[in-house]
Write a protein that holds these residues in place. Sequence first.
Motif, mmCIF file in Angstrom:
data_model
loop_
_atom_site.group_PDB
_atom_site.id
_atom_site.type_symbol
_atom_site.label_atom_id
_atom_site.label_comp_id
_atom_site.label_asym_id
_atom_site.label_seq_id
_atom_site.Cartn_x
_atom_site.Cartn_y
_atom_site.Cartn_z
ATOM 1 N N ASN A 16 0.873 -1.288 -0.123
ATOM 2 C CA ASN A 16 -0.045 -0.040 -0.016
ATOM 3 C C ASN A 16 0.855 1.313 -0.060
ATOM 4 O OD1 ASN A 16 -1.467 2.266 1.668
ATOM 5 N ND2 ASN A 16 -3.029 0.847 0.833
ATOM 6 N N ALA A 17 1.895 1.127 0.709
ATOM 7 C CA ALA A 17 2.672 2.230 1.071
ATOM 8 C C ALA A 17 3.752 2.528 -0.120
ATOM 9 C CB ALA A 17 3.357 2.265 2.333
ATOM 10 N N PRO B 124 3.765 4.535 6.851
ATOM 11 C CA PRO B 124 2.656 3.754 8.023
ATOM 12 C C PRO B 124 3.435 3.331 9.079
ATOM 13 C CG PRO B 124 3.448 2.359 5.923
ATOM 14 C CD PRO B 124 3.908 3.698 5.840
ATOM 15 N N TYR B 125 2.618 3.524 10.155
ATOM 16 C CA TYR B 125 3.083 3.215 11.628
ATOM 17 C C TYR B 125 2.087 2.164 12.204
ATOM 18 C CZ TYR B 125 -0.773 6.071 13.343
ATOM 19 O OH TYR B 125 -2.092 6.677 13.489
ATOM 20 N N LYS C 197 -1.360 10.208 6.752
ATOM 21 C CA LYS C 197 -1.675 11.100 5.794
ATOM 22 C C LYS C 197 -3.286 11.036 5.750
ATOM 23 C CE LYS C 197 0.766 11.703 2.329
ATOM 24 N NZ LYS C 197 1.630 11.989 1.140
ATOM 25 N N SER C 198 -3.647 9.845 5.333
ATOM 26 C CA SER C 198 -5.093 9.676 5.268
ATOM 27 C C SER C 198 -5.893 8.944 6.276
ATOM 28 C CB SER C 198 -4.990 8.601 3.895
ATOM 29 O OG SER C 198 -4.629 7.372 4.195
ATOM 30 N N ASN C 199 -5.186 8.484 7.152
ATOM 31 C CA ASN C 199 -5.755 7.927 8.556
ATOM 32 C C ASN C 199 -6.526 6.739 7.941
ATOM 33 O OD1 ASN C 199 -4.911 9.087 10.823
ATOM 34 N ND2 ASN C 199 -6.240 10.800 10.495
ATOM 35 N N GLN D 81 -4.880 6.550 16.677
ATOM 36 C CA GLN D 81 -4.506 7.765 15.940
ATOM 37 C C GLN D 81 -3.550 8.794 16.907
ATOM 38 O OE1 GLN D 81 -7.698 9.008 13.258
ATOM 39 N NE2 GLN D 81 -8.585 7.192 13.521
ATOM 40 N N LYS D 82 -4.217 8.946 17.957
ATOM 41 C CA LYS D 82 -3.557 9.770 18.996
ATOM 42 C C LYS D 82 -2.231 9.393 19.134
ATOM 43 C CE LYS D 82 -5.035 11.371 23.478
ATOM 44 N NZ LYS D 82 -5.889 11.273 24.453
ATOM 45 N N ALA D 83 -1.843 7.966 19.585
ATOM 46 C CA ALA D 83 -0.572 7.636 19.612
ATOM 47 C C ALA D 83 0.459 7.634 18.555
ATOM 48 C CB ALA D 83 -0.483 6.011 20.164
#
Lengths: 246, 266
Positions: A110-111, A158-159, A193-195, A219-221
């Motif tokens: 994907n990335a 990505p993370y 970027k897109s979440n 998402q916060k982390a």
Amino acid sequence: MGGGEKPELFKDGKRLDGRGPEDLREIKIIPDYIKNADGSAYIEWGNNKIIAAVYGPQEALPKHVQDPQRAIIKCRYQMAPFSSLEEHGRTGPNRRATEISKVTKEVFENAVLLDYFPGSEINLYIEVLQGDGGTRAAGITVASVAMALSGIPMRDLPYSVSVGKVGDKLILDLNKIEDNYSDADMPIAMSPKSNDIVLLQMDGNLTKEEIKQGLIMVQKAGETISRIQREAIKAPYERIAERYKK
Amino acid sequence: MQQENNVMGDFLKDLMQKGKREDGRTAMDYRNIAIRTNVMPNAEGSAEVTMGHTKVLAGVKVGLGAPMRDKPNEGNLMTAAELLPLASRYYEPGPPSPDAVELARVIDRGIRAANVIDMEALFVEPEKVWEVFIDIYILNYHGNLFDAGTLAATAALKSARMPKAEKVGEEITVIREGNLGKLKTKNVVTSCTFGKLFGTPILDPDGNEESFMDARVTIANDENVVRAMQKGLGGSFSTKELDELLDVAFEKSKGMRNMISNAAGE
């Protein structure tokens, strides 16, 4: 799931290692860890110690695996036989490692801008030297850095981190004990970027509300994790810039 | 051979004829060596060795098992080496290659023959002994894995802790944390590996030199005697050359034994 007596994972708002429910363990990334690789990095995420290295793009072999339209990604995730506090492990891929390799590969399909390199392969190796829960998440996070450092163009960085549940309480970034005894475990990888969700696995039991809540926690982390990733990618270049300033 | 035409080969040959090496060493110099122990605290013992750009990690795990039929009163030692594909463009995933098997077996022989581990101290009870697993992980390949691997394995053994076996009724549980003693060791072994590059023996061949050398010999020794040797590749050494290399090995091993003691905190 772990044997023996279940420890009390959550007490007075604190976890066994003293963290609050939404606290990440300490994360440290060292860029350019493997000299021979085209891109590499080492991560210490709590007690996890993991290396990721990228070789490529290069001609995909054997020839029949080549895709004339785009590059293919080959990913191998593996745990060292001495990586756990328990018994000596068995070398080589087992079913768990094979699955993690596959879902990790899909994150990077994907990335990475694969259509830049038709007929090529990109090799991604993730070696877990010491594991303490959340190795796939830490592996994906450090692999992102290795991929970026290899210079292969990516649309995003990505993370990954996992969310779990103890009783009715959601907790972020499970360590090994929590992973063994929790009521649910949900590793997630996001494209910041897109979440968009690029990896999602789960086992245990979670309500729809809890999943929604968990994604917000991730998402916060992710803001913290992304920042550490970007700093690691910039570090080698900043060192060079520093040298030329003088 | 085709290598004669290779640019790197010509370059190394040219240097060799002037008595020089690519990184400025003389023929019988090691690259810089560094040892760090206990880098992976989950393992009972661990050590990372860098030798120039070569980087090797050894992990030691200790567990319970059955003794070998011919040595019922001694523990077991199992040594494996992994040429991780992340360590080099030319390593591929899959079962251990002949190179990896040779590497593990040569390192194993040195450690075994020099009695580095007190094998009798690993006896628990009839049919139950401790097993020591050494896994040698090659993280970055740039030549001379034999010496780096032996150093890492020995340093990991010297700094390893020893789990305890507690017997309640018939059941034995292994205690791996808390107040533990050290794995009992009796000796230290190191190795010196030489390559023959365009007719000249050199110590500690690096990755480029290894691609062009036509013979290799590893000498593993302790303070007094040679404990294991292995000659590799298609070329040969004369008896006179071997004699000289043995002297070098004894001389060079002193410093390496000191490095191991320091790294293991002795």
